[in-house]
Scaffold this active site. Sequence first.
Site, PDB file in Angstrom:
ATOM      1  N   LYS A 110     -27.114 -13.514  20.329  1.00 62.43           N
ATOM      2  CA  LYS A 110     -26.499 -12.351  19.679  1.00 62.43           C
ATOM      3  C   LYS A 110     -27.023 -12.231  18.247  1.00 62.43           C
ATOM      4  O   LYS A 110     -27.150 -13.235  17.542  1.00 62.43           O
ATOM      5  CB  LYS A 110     -24.977 -12.534  19.685  1.00 62.43           C
ATOM      6  N   SER A 130     -17.803  -6.964  21.203  1.00 64.67           N
ATOM      7  CA  SER A 130     -18.990  -6.566  20.487  1.00 64.67           C
ATOM      8  C   SER A 130     -20.289  -7.138  21.061  1.00 64.67           C
ATOM      9  O   SER A 130     -21.360  -6.612  20.800  1.00 64.67           O
ATOM     10  CB  SER A 130     -18.869  -7.009  19.026  1.00 64.67           C
ATOM     11  N   SER A 162     -14.848 -10.723  21.990  1.00 62.94           N
ATOM     12  CA  SER A 162     -16.219 -10.224  22.136  1.00 62.94           C
ATOM     13  C   SER A 162     -17.140 -11.044  23.023  1.00 62.94           C
ATOM     14  O   SER A 162     -18.267 -10.627  23.286  1.00 62.94           O
ATOM     15  CB  SER A 162     -16.868 -10.066  20.764  1.00 62.94           C
TER      16      SER A 162
HETATM   17  N1  GLN Z   1     -13.043  -5.787  19.776  1.00 55.32           N
HETATM   18  C1  GLN Z   1     -12.463  -6.641  18.773  1.00 55.32           C
HETATM   19  C2  GLN Z   1     -12.672  -6.031  17.423  1.00 55.32           C
HETATM   20  O1  GLN Z   1     -13.281  -5.010  17.340  1.00 55.32           O
HETATM   21  C3  GLN Z   1     -13.042  -8.017  18.860  1.00 55.32           C
HETATM   22  C4  GLN Z   1     -14.349  -8.134  18.197  1.00 55.32           C
HETATM   23  C5  GLN Z   1     -14.926  -9.497  18.295  1.00 55.32           C
HETATM   24  O2  GLN Z   1     -14.430 -10.347  19.015  1.00 55.32           O
HETATM   25  N2  GLN Z   1     -15.968  -9.710  17.528  1.00 55.32           N
HETATM   26  O3  GLN Z   1     -12.233  -6.560  16.434  1.00 55.32           O
END
Ligand code: GLN
Length: 512
Positions: free
Chosen positions: A81, A156, A180
């Site tokens: 990532k 994400s 994410s």
């Molecule tokens: N979707 C969640 C957010 O937008 C989690 C994001 C993540 O785990 N990086 O905060």
Amino acid sequence: MTPDLTRSSAADLAGALSRKDVSAVEATQAHLDRIAAVDGDVHAFLHVDTEGALAAARDVDRRRAAGEELSPLAGVPIAVKDIAVTKGVPTTCGSRTLEGWIPPYDATVVARLRAAGLPILGKTNMDEFAMGSSTEHSAFGPTHNPWDLERIPGGSGGGSSAAVASFQAPLAIGTDTGGSIRQPAAVTGTVGTKPTYGGVSRYGLVALASSLDQAGPCSRSVLDAALLHAVIAGHDVMDSTSIDAPVPPVVEAARRADVRGLRVGVVKELGGEGYQPGVRTRFEESVQLLVDAGAEVVEVSCPHFDYALAAYYLIMPSEASSNLARFDAMRYGLRVGPDGVGSPSAEQVMAASRDAGFGDEVKRRIILGTYALSSGYYDAYYGQAQKVRTLIARDFAAAFEQADVLVSPTAPTTAFRIGEKLDDPMAMYLNDIATIPANLAGIPGMSLPSGLADEDGLPAGIQLLAPATKDERLYGVGAALEAALEQRWGGRLLDRAPELDGSAASATEARA
Ligand code: GLN
């Protein structure tokens, strides 16, 4: 005919490599070819490091030929990532702010991959600074779900999960602040683990919310995730929050794959209303399969989970707003001058650069977090959210008195359409309703595919949760459930995904 190396599990590929049936260069080249053929459709990668990956593969082949003792995954390629800094390889975090930045050092996770001989294929797409649940907030365009290119791959870390789901990489690294790793795994039919907080070093991961962030494995099987978990986990002097204790025996647990006598707690608050019927059906079926395999099922209640999303959306933006203050256009990253100002001040450059470099979602969270931390509101918002966080941790502690692992659907729905929730932040935030409690409490969680939902034929995920530092339980239960589900579905779910041929990419090019 040579078998298609890209369809292989990481464990099988590692076996073939150690027997010298295949070389690391062949394995890496096969994945680079697959990326060239299909990533135009998927857009899982922001950067492909062909030269770096092949050089690492050649090095593994040389060491193997010399008879050196190698790590179990040596020669198995991986995608990372784009939130993890990689020495000499661009790292953008999905943001214009970091476009063109070449980090001078490796994140600990990356250094461990390199030391274990995993060739790094490239950096995967993500929501900008890991804020999102669909990868649509990437400044470089969305990633497409390999199951249906019109749909989101989750976020994400949608790039990492989509790369694994589309056989462009057998393994990938993700990070999970609120879901994410797990939510993208659920909607792409792959496996993803968020280890116990502190189980994997955060050194060199661009920080979103430091008390929640955790890196972990993305894969196509539970055993593959365990093998990768073992490579990246463990104490790191560069991260003061990393746990100074032996890594949980995740690989052993995945190989044992046993649930006999284990108490599985179904969390009452995570399921039911708001969850897609097909997701619920596959979840209930999975719970029954665990019973058939010898587990005992109990219902547990975690009443404060109803406030988890609200607490998270105060704590996470608060931490993000202070972490993102480093992007000041002075030290690194994008720098633009304000329009029509002759000799601008540092503050004017900073404001103009942040305006140009950050997307809407990032700005929204910086504003929200700054507000929640401001002196007049700190107690009412941030302080209150921290108290809720404690109550959620207590709910977990009580639940784990009754059960060894907890289960729920990972995400309320299967993959939604690109664009469907983009203009509705609240609808986007709700995707993580079931994953967020684990981050708030620091406990480990895993998502694995529970099957295809009847109404749309898309993958659904089941989430497993364990007490802090008991990550091995996820792998023991996960591997047992995976075996039962493969029987139920007549094989690996991902082999039912439509074949990609790059034609969506050519269609886009034709339109351009
Ligand atoms: N979707 C969640 C957010 O937008 C989690 C994001 C993540 O785990 N990086 O905060």
